[in-house]
Every structure is written in structure tokens, then in C-alpha cells.
Scaffold this motif. Structure first.
Motif, PDB file in Angstrom:
ATOM      1  N   ALA A   1      49.581  34.170  45.663  1.00 23.15           N
ATOM      2  CA  ALA A   1      50.401  33.465  44.687  1.00 23.15           C
ATOM      3  C   ALA A   1      49.631  32.283  44.099  1.00 23.15           C
ATOM      4  CB  ALA A   1      51.690  32.987  45.335  1.00 23.15           C
ATOM      5  N   ARG A   2      48.897  31.574  44.949  1.00 27.68           N
ATOM      6  CA  ARG A   2      48.130  30.414  44.495  1.00 27.68           C
ATOM      7  C   ARG A   2      47.008  30.849  43.548  1.00 27.68           C
ATOM      8  NH1 ARG A   2      47.180  27.358  49.588  1.00 27.68           N
ATOM      9  NH2 ARG A   2      49.334  26.622  49.473  1.00 27.68           N
ATOM     10  N   ALA A   3      46.354  31.967  43.903  1.00 26.17           N
ATOM     11  CA  ALA A   3      45.266  32.480  43.050  1.00 26.17           C
ATOM     12  C   ALA A   3      45.819  32.869  41.681  1.00 26.17           C
ATOM     13  CB  ALA A   3      44.582  33.667  43.722  1.00 26.17           C
ATOM     14  N   LYS A   4      46.998  33.509  41.685  1.00 25.75           N
ATOM     15  CA  LYS A   4      47.634  33.902  40.423  1.00 25.75           C
ATOM     16  C   LYS A   4      47.973  32.674  39.587  1.00 25.75           C
ATOM     17  CE  LYS A   4      49.007  38.482  40.234  1.00 25.75           C
ATOM     18  NZ  LYS A   4      49.807  39.147  41.282  1.00 25.75           N
ATOM     19  N   ALA A   5      48.504  31.662  40.249  1.00 28.17           N
ATOM     20  CA  ALA A   5      48.890  30.441  39.543  1.00 28.17           C
ATOM     21  C   ALA A   5      47.661  29.783  38.916  1.00 28.17           C
ATOM     22  CB  ALA A   5      49.585  29.477  40.503  1.00 28.17           C
ATOM     23  N   MET A   6      46.554  29.759  39.635  1.00 33.15           N
ATOM     24  CA  MET A   6      45.346  29.142  39.094  1.00 33.15           C
ATOM     25  C   MET A   6      44.817  29.932  37.906  1.00 33.15           C
ATOM     26  SD  MET A   6      45.038  26.299  40.498  1.00 33.15           S
ATOM     27  CE  MET A   6      43.657  25.820  39.446  1.00 33.15           C
TER      28      MET A   6
END
Ligand SMILES: [Zn+2]
Length: 155
Positions: free
Chosen positions: A100-105
């Protein structure tokens, strides 16, 4: 004399503010800025700027660029703004937090015109950080006004 394999040079970042080579410091060193152990850091004492290293990185590869007090503050703000979005995605899609964090970045990188491949919270400069915070806040406001607004990860 036997010549071994060429040894890859160790990553050794320069300070992003004054350009002098950063120093690797560990918890307990005099120059170490935290009281607790936050992993090893590349530090520029003159600028009071530093960046952590990748966890378990034996070569002490820096996470990104060195951050001074202002950038550290902005990174903390961006992190705080982003985490609720990430938590919501984890809840909704059942993916793990790293995903999720990678997607957000990736979403943020596209929004602010940064290189998505290399983009992480630790690679942003102060200007990019400010723009990323504005993007998240704008999104949150739009979501509050009209909850049917498409989710950031669906854009
Ligand atoms: Zn410096």
C-alpha cells in the motif's frame, strides 16, 4: 599476487546541503543525534542533516538523501498525512502495508512529477515534500466534500 574480484565501492553519500562527505554514525557515537537506536545514519554534523540506511544493509546503503531539520519535519508531516490513506487501503483491499505504501508513493510521484522508480519518502527534497503534502491534503478535502471522489489508487 592474486588479484581478487573488484570490490564494489561502498556507497558513501555527500551531504546534500554542503557537499562534504557524510559520516556513518551508530547509536552511542558522540555525534549520533538520537537517544535511542534508530539504525546507523549518514550524518553531516555541520548541517545537522542525516539519513538512515536500509535495514540489514551490510553496506550501509542510504535510504535516500540527507535531510536537515526542515526536511525531517516535512517528511514527518507527509508521513502523518499519508498513513491514514495507506491504512484505509490495507483495510479495504487486504493488501500488506508495504504494498500500500509503495502504491501511495507511486501515486504521489506521478502527481509531483518525480521518478516513480526511485521515489520514496526519503528521496524527496523539501520542495517535493511540500508539494506531496499539498496533494494528499487536496485529496483528503475532495474526499470529504464528495465521498464518491475516486480513490487515489484508482486514478
Ligand atoms: Zn552538510
Amino acid at each position: 599476487m592474486r588479484v581478487g574480484k573488484p570490490v564494489k565501492p561502498l556507497p558513501h553519500p555527500n551531504c546534500d546541503y554542503c557537499g562534504t562527505p557524510a559520516t556513518l554514525v551508530r547509536a552511542g557515537d558522540d555525534a549520533y543525534p538520537y537517544r535511542d537506536d534508530h539504525s546507523s545514519l549518514w550524518l553531516c554534523a555541520d548541517c545537522q542533516a542525516w539519513v538512515g540506511v536500509f535495514p540489514r544493509s551490510t553496506r550501509h546503503v542510504p535510504l535516500g538523501r540527507l535531510a536537515d531539520a526542515r526536511l525531517r519535519d516535512l517528511k514527518a508531516k507527509l508521513h502523518a498525512a499519508l498513513e491514514p490513506l495507506i491504512a484505509a487501503k490495507v483495510r479495504r483491499d487486504g493488501c500488506n502495508v508495504f504494498e500500500a505504501r509503495a502504491k501511495a508513493m507511486k501515486w504521489l510521484a506521478a502527481e509531483i512529477g518525480a521518478d516513480a522508480e526511485k521515489c520514496s519518502i526519503h528521496t524527496l527534497d523539501a520542495d517535493q515534500c511540500e508539494r506531496a503534502i499539498a496533494v494528499v491534503e487536496r485529496f483528503q478535502r475532495a474526499r470529504t466534500v464528495s465521498p464518491s471522489e475516486p480513490a487515489w489508487e484508482d486514478r
